[in-house]
Write an enzyme that holds these catalytic residues in place. Structure first.
Site, mmCIF file in Angstrom:
data_model
loop_
_atom_site.group_PDB
_atom_site.id
_atom_site.type_symbol
_atom_site.label_atom_id
_atom_site.label_comp_id
_atom_site.label_asym_id
_atom_site.label_seq_id
_atom_site.Cartn_x
_atom_site.Cartn_y
_atom_site.Cartn_z
ATOM 1 N N LYS A 94 0.843 -1.197 0.000
ATOM 2 C CA LYS A 94 0.000 0.000 0.000
ATOM 3 C C LYS A 94 0.878 1.246 0.000
ATOM 4 O O LYS A 94 1.915 1.288 0.681
ATOM 5 C CB LYS A 94 -0.909 -0.019 1.235
ATOM 6 C CG LYS A 94 -1.989 1.051 1.270
ATOM 7 C CD LYS A 94 -2.877 0.854 2.493
ATOM 8 C CE LYS A 94 -3.965 1.895 2.608
ATOM 9 N NZ LYS A 94 -4.816 1.682 3.810
ATOM 10 N N SER A 108 -9.698 1.723 3.162
ATOM 11 C CA SER A 108 -8.886 2.481 2.230
ATOM 12 C C SER A 108 -7.894 1.636 1.425
ATOM 13 O O SER A 108 -7.284 2.125 0.476
ATOM 14 C CB SER A 108 -8.098 3.538 3.008
ATOM 15 O OG SER A 108 -7.205 2.923 3.940
ATOM 16 N N SER A 159 -9.872 -0.793 7.306
ATOM 17 C CA SER A 159 -9.387 -0.505 5.951
ATOM 18 C C SER A 159 -8.752 -1.681 5.237
ATOM 19 O O SER A 159 -8.458 -1.596 4.043
ATOM 20 C CB SER A 159 -8.387 0.661 5.986
ATOM 21 O OG SER A 159 -9.031 1.849 6.368
#
EC number: 6.3.5.7
Length: 488
Positions: free
Chosen positions: A56, A134, A158
């Site tokens: 990420k 996210s 997330s």
């Protein structure tokens, strides 16, 4: 299959699925293929030997930019690797690239990115669905075969929410087990590096590779505490039959019929396997979401203060200093709407006139949420001196909790445009409580056995397993039991 062939398939999928916008930056095909070919000739590597791992883009890497999907960091490259990235390299893994996300991890659908939203494939001719957030880029990359596994970060769900929406496994370890050093902070007391994979078995492999004490991270669990947790787990009497807790407060009105039926089917499957289903009450759950959206923005407003174009961040062109504020233009242009919204909310709740009524009250709710979990688990919280406070009778205590990951199926991107920001926050209602308490939680995909009359919407459903602090392997073991329903 050779690692080289596996890498070739992943790279082909990255090209074919480019429109899904899962990646912000890729490591490059030739580099990946060269490393994968070398892995085929050196078979004595670590547990992640030759595997492609996506990272990420709020986790620092020295060889690829780290933007956190924000305009204010669009030109930033870290001078060092995060500890988890170092551990991936040490375990023989190959970093495939940096995945897209909601800016600074603030969002539930991965649509608040400077580089555009992440989407997931849907049936041909149907509307595009949310990938969750996210860590939506990491989830889509795994779900579509663009990498073997991916790292995300989980602040209030997330990792688990994108996993549920995309039909893969998402694992948030106990807070403090995996190092946060090198992770761009959103909310320090909540941020946890998580894992997105195709199976719980793969989740265990990645977890073992990245788990460990890090002296550079002040929130990393000390070796002495880790030893105490291991001793506590080794002394526990493990029966073949587990006590599975069902939180009554999670049966909310907003729960879609498909998700409710999947939840019921999962519990029925566990009962048929010989495990006991026990209703439990977590009364503070109803306040958890509100507390989270006070605490997380408060920490964010402090963490993001350093992005001013002077110390960190890309400075806006031209004069900057409207109304006497040196960096007003830089921050105004660099941050997206959702980040601005949470900074303002956090700054207000920390102000002298509001801190007692909002921030302090939210901290009290957080403590109540933690106490609720400690009260229902049979295993004492290893972080508390003398065990637990308000311990339940053994006959009422449970080993794990099983509940939905999200209250609904993944929404369409078009429907999200009609939602207010507050409506979008409801997606986190089942994931936030475990985050507030720092507990390990796994989302595992589950298919309901049948559709109800008049239900036209289809999509992935996630079932969540929550365990006591430090009991991460039990959470993964129960998730693996649920995972078996896909093979029966």
């Amino acid at each position: 299959m050779s690692f080289l062939r596996e890498a070739q398939i992943c790279i082909a999928n990255q090209t074919a699925r480019k429109s899904l916008n899962a990646f912000i930056g890729l490591a490059g095909g030739p580099t990946i293929l060269r490393k994968a070919e070398a892995a085929d000739t050196q078979r004595d590597g670590g547990p992640l030997h030759g595997r492609l791992i996506a990272v990420k883009d709020n986790i620092c890497t020295s060889d690829l930019p780290t933007t956190s999907a924000s305009g204010i960091l669009k030109t930033f490259t870290s001078p060092y690797d995060a500890t988890v990235v170092k551990k991936i390299h040490h375990a023989g893994g190959i970093v495939a690239g940096k995945t897209n996300l909601d800016e600074f991890g603030m969002g539930s659908h991965s649509k608040c990115s400077y580089f555009g939203p992440v989407t997931q494939s849907n049936a041909e001719g149907a509307e595009a669905l949310s990938a969750g957030g996210s860590s939506g880029g990491s989830a889509v990359a795994v779900a579509t075969g663009q990498c073997w596994a991916a790292l995300g970060t989980d602040t209030g769900g997330s990792v688990r929410l994108p996993a549920a929406y995309t039909g893969i496994v998402g694992f948030k370890p106990s807070y403090g087990l995996v190092s946060r050093w090198g992770v761009l902070a959103y909310a320090n007391s909540l941020d946890t590096v998580g894992i997105l994979v195709q199976s719980t078995q793969h989740a265990k492999v990645v977890f073992e590779a990245i788990n460990g004490y890090d002296e550079q991270d002040p929130t990393s669990l000390l070796p002495s505490t880790r030893a105490r947790i291991s001793e506590s787990l080794s002394q526990r009497r493990r029966n073949s039959s587990l006590r599975i807790g069902v939180p009554l407060e999670y049966n909310i009105a907003e729960l879609s019929p498909q998700v409710r039926r999947a939840w019921t089917s999962a519990l029925e499957f566990l009962r048929n396997q010989g495990h006991m289903i026990v209703p439990v009450s977590l009364p503070s759950t109803k306040r958890a979401l509100s507390a989270y959206y006070v605490l997380a923005p408060a920490e964010a407003s402090s963490n993001l203060a350093k992005y001013d174009g002077v110390r960190y961040g890309t400075r806006a062109e031209g004069p900057d200093g409207a109304e006497g504020v040196l960096f007003s233009k830089t921050r105004g242009e660099g941050f997206g709407d959702e980040v601005k919204r949470r900074i303002l909310l956090g700054a207000y709740t920390l102000s002298a006139e509001a801190i007692d009524n909002y921030f302090i009250q939210a901290q009290k709710v957080r403590r109540l949420v933690q106490q609720d979990f400690d009260r229902v688990f049979s295993l004492a919280n290893p972080l508390l001196d003398g065990g637990r406070t308000g311990r339940q009778d053994t006959d009422q205590a449970v080993d794990v909790l099983v509940c939905p990951t999200a209250p609904t199926l993944p929404p369409t991107l078009e429907s999200l445009e009609k939602q207010s920001p507050v409506e979008a926050y409801v997606s986190d209602v089942f994931t936030v409580p475990a985050s507030l308490a720092g507990l390990p939680a796994v989302s595992v995909p589950f298919k309901a056995s049948q559709r109800g009359e008049g239900e036209g919407q289809e999509g992935n459903i996630g079932i969540q397993v929550i365990a006591q602090y430090g009991d991460d392997n039990l959470a993964l073991d129960v998730a693996r039991m649920i995972e078996e329903t896909r093979r029966t």
